[in-house]
Design an enzyme around this catalytic site. Structure first.
Site, PDB file in Angstrom:
ATOM      1  N   GLY A  11      99.616  76.975  62.138  1.00  0.00           N
ATOM      2  CA  GLY A  11     100.362  75.805  62.581  1.00  0.00           C
ATOM      3  C   GLY A  11     101.766  75.752  62.006  1.00  0.00           C
ATOM      4  O   GLY A  11     102.139  76.544  61.126  1.00  0.00           O
ATOM      5  N   ASP A  37      85.636  78.355  60.765  1.00  0.00           N
ATOM      6  CA  ASP A  37      85.489  77.517  61.949  1.00  0.00           C
ATOM      7  C   ASP A  37      85.536  76.056  61.509  1.00  0.00           C
ATOM      8  O   ASP A  37      84.640  75.583  60.795  1.00  0.00           O
ATOM      9  CB  ASP A  37      84.167  77.829  62.647  1.00  0.00           C
ATOM     10  CG  ASP A  37      83.960  77.025  63.923  1.00  0.00           C
ATOM     11  OD1 ASP A  37      84.818  76.176  64.253  1.00  0.00           O
ATOM     12  OD2 ASP A  37      82.928  77.249  64.585  1.00  0.00           O
ATOM     13  N   TYR A  63      93.726  69.119  65.372  1.00  0.00           N
ATOM     14  CA  TYR A  63      93.724  69.173  66.834  1.00  0.00           C
ATOM     15  C   TYR A  63      94.908  68.326  67.267  1.00  0.00           C
ATOM     16  O   TYR A  63      94.871  67.099  67.159  1.00  0.00           O
ATOM     17  CB  TYR A  63      92.408  68.609  67.367  1.00  0.00           C
ATOM     18  CG  TYR A  63      92.230  68.747  68.862  1.00  0.00           C
ATOM     19  CD1 TYR A  63      91.262  69.602  69.386  1.00  0.00           C
ATOM     20  CD2 TYR A  63      93.003  68.023  69.762  1.00  0.00           C
ATOM     21  CE1 TYR A  63      91.073  69.734  70.756  1.00  0.00           C
ATOM     22  CE2 TYR A  63      92.835  68.146  71.127  1.00  0.00           C
ATOM     23  CZ  TYR A  63      91.875  69.006  71.623  1.00  0.00           C
ATOM     24  OH  TYR A  63      91.699  69.134  72.977  1.00  0.00           O
ATOM     25  N   THR A  64      95.987  68.956  67.725  1.00  0.00           N
ATOM     26  CA  THR A  64      97.241  68.244  67.979  1.00  0.00           C
ATOM     27  C   THR A  64      97.603  68.121  69.458  1.00  0.00           C
ATOM     28  O   THR A  64      98.669  67.603  69.783  1.00  0.00           O
ATOM     29  CB  THR A  64      98.406  68.944  67.252  1.00  0.00           C
ATOM     30  OG1 THR A  64      98.481  70.305  67.682  1.00  0.00           O
ATOM     31  CG2 THR A  64      98.205  68.895  65.740  1.00  0.00           C
ATOM     32  N   TYR A 127      93.605  61.025  70.059  1.00  0.00           N
ATOM     33  CA  TYR A 127      94.216  61.773  68.960  1.00  0.00           C
ATOM     34  C   TYR A 127      94.429  60.870  67.751  1.00  0.00           C
ATOM     35  O   TYR A 127      94.002  61.194  66.631  1.00  0.00           O
ATOM     36  CB  TYR A 127      95.538  62.380  69.410  1.00  0.00           C
ATOM     37  CG  TYR A 127      96.373  62.956  68.281  1.00  0.00           C
ATOM     38  CD1 TYR A 127      95.956  64.100  67.607  1.00  0.00           C
ATOM     39  CD2 TYR A 127      97.558  62.342  67.884  1.00  0.00           C
ATOM     40  CE1 TYR A 127      96.712  64.617  66.557  1.00  0.00           C
ATOM     41  CE2 TYR A 127      98.318  62.852  66.851  1.00  0.00           C
ATOM     42  CZ  TYR A 127      97.893  63.991  66.184  1.00  0.00           C
ATOM     43  OH  TYR A 127      98.638  64.499  65.139  1.00  0.00           O
ATOM     44  N   LYS A 131      92.522  60.996  64.090  1.00  0.00           N
ATOM     45  CA  LYS A 131      93.295  61.205  62.859  1.00  0.00           C
ATOM     46  C   LYS A 131      93.076  60.057  61.867  1.00  0.00           C
ATOM     47  O   LYS A 131      93.012  60.279  60.654  1.00  0.00           O
ATOM     48  CB  LYS A 131      94.779  61.360  63.191  1.00  0.00           C
ATOM     49  CG  LYS A 131      95.130  62.660  63.904  1.00  0.00           C
ATOM     50  CD  LYS A 131      94.872  63.896  63.040  1.00  0.00           C
ATOM     51  CE  LYS A 131      95.890  64.047  61.941  1.00  0.00           C
ATOM     52  NZ  LYS A 131      95.660  65.290  61.141  1.00  0.00           N
ATOM     53  N   TRP A 152     106.797  63.542  64.677  1.00  0.00           N
ATOM     54  CA  TRP A 152     107.781  64.275  65.486  1.00  0.00           C
ATOM     55  C   TRP A 152     108.151  65.614  64.844  1.00  0.00           C
ATOM     56  O   TRP A 152     109.321  65.915  64.609  1.00  0.00           O
ATOM     57  CB  TRP A 152     109.022  63.404  65.681  1.00  0.00           C
ATOM     58  CG  TRP A 152     108.818  62.189  66.527  1.00  0.00           C
ATOM     59  CD1 TRP A 152     107.659  61.488  66.704  1.00  0.00           C
ATOM     60  CD2 TRP A 152     109.809  61.511  67.318  1.00  0.00           C
ATOM     61  NE1 TRP A 152     107.864  60.414  67.542  1.00  0.00           N
ATOM     62  CE2 TRP A 152     109.172  60.408  67.940  1.00  0.00           C
ATOM     63  CE3 TRP A 152     111.155  61.722  67.547  1.00  0.00           C
ATOM     64  CZ2 TRP A 152     109.852  59.538  68.787  1.00  0.00           C
ATOM     65  CZ3 TRP A 152     111.834  60.848  68.387  1.00  0.00           C
ATOM     66  CH2 TRP A 152     111.192  59.766  69.001  1.00  0.00           C
TER      67      TRP A 152
END
Length: 297
Positions: A11, A37, A63-64, A127, A131, A152
């Site tokens: 990432g 995993d 997970y974005t 999302y 989070k 951002w």
């Protein structure tokens, strides 16, 4: 020198932390999803159980895919909530520090000024909800964990808004960009520097642990950010695409975005002595890095 065990090797934040660590002498082991995993809580626990006794665990994995999460809820919940919770429990069992990255999407975006850590959360999409669930799972498993909310994010790596603007701007003379969402554009290299500032304070006490905001200094709309990208890239591009400022209603998405994503990072600065540069300065650095990479390709 610190020994870092990092989840999320590929990432933006992870790659920028690897950049920074290369010049500090810290030892870092970066685990990709091929290594562990994130939907396997036992595998996560085993990875932390085998870490050195002086390890600092950093969770830069998430997970974005904000829109995709609306229809892929189980995967988003597993990676954004259950996995961090498993990390916290495993760290607690080993008495290891944990630094976890979270998001501005835990807020509804209706506040008139910048959000502080104590503001009520009210995520509007899957999302953000997953989070926020991850934040709660981390604090339940390890109350002195450090959770860094950011917003951002862009960098020379992966997919992000800045790189998308450069790609699309190379093909079009005019782009419609949303102008009624405000936030704090944040370079992933600045987040990496913030993580290292936290690591400098390890061991982390109960007084230091908890929620912090870590975002770029200054604010902008998406249209402001796009316009700055084209302004700073004009000489290289040989032209400057026109940014047409549009409303969110003109660009509907499956997931609702917060109208206000501004985060106050004052608490982080006071506690850890680090303040991210103004977003325009960091943007210039990222654009220069992208230009250098393009020239050497």
């Amino acid at each position: 020198m610190a020994t870092i065990l990092m989840f999320g090797a590929t990432g933006q934040v992870a790659r920028c932390l690897l950049d920074r660590v290369a010049t500090t002498g810290h030892v870092i082991t970066a685990l990709s999803r091929a290594d562990v995993d994130l939907m396997d809580e036992k595998a996560i626990a085993e990875a932390i159980a085998s870490a050195p006794d002086n390890a600092i665990v950093v969770n830069a994995a998430a997970y974005t895919a904000v829109d995709q999460a609306e229809t892929d809820q189980e995967a988003a919940l597993a990676i954004n909530a259950r996995a961090p919770g498993a990390m916290a429990q495993a760290c607690a069992a080993r008495d290891l520090p944990l630094i976890h990255i979270s998001t501005d999407y835990v807020f509804d975006g209706n506040k008139s000024d910048a959000y502080v850590e104590d503001d009520p959360t009210d995520p509007q999409g899957v999302y953000g909800k997953t989070k926020r669930a991850g934040e709660l799972a981390v604090l339940e498993g390890l109350p002195n964990a450090v959770i860094l909310r950011t917003a951002w994010v862009y960098s020379p790596y992966g997919k992000n808004f800045v790189k998308t603007m450069l790609r699309v701007g190379a093909e079009r003379e005019e782009l419609g960009v949303v102008d009624d969402q405000l936030g704090c554009p944040t370079s992933a290299h600045d987040i990496a520097d913030g993580i290292l500032a936290v690591i400098d304070h390890v061991p982390v006490s109960d007084r230091v642990g908890g929620l912090y905001h870590l975002a770029g200094t200054g604010e902008a709309s998406w249209a402001d950010l796009a316009d700055a990208v084209f302004e700073m890239s004009e000489a290289r591009m040989g032209r400057r695409p026109l940014v047409k400022r549009i409303s969110s209603d003109a660009y509907p998405t499956p997931a609702k975005r917060p109208a206000n994503s501004r985060l106050s990072s004052s608490r982080f600065e006071m506690q850890f002595g680090y303040r991210a540069p103004h977003w325009r300065d960091s943007l210039q650095s990222v654009l220069e890095a992208l230009s250098s990479a393009e020239a050497s390709a």
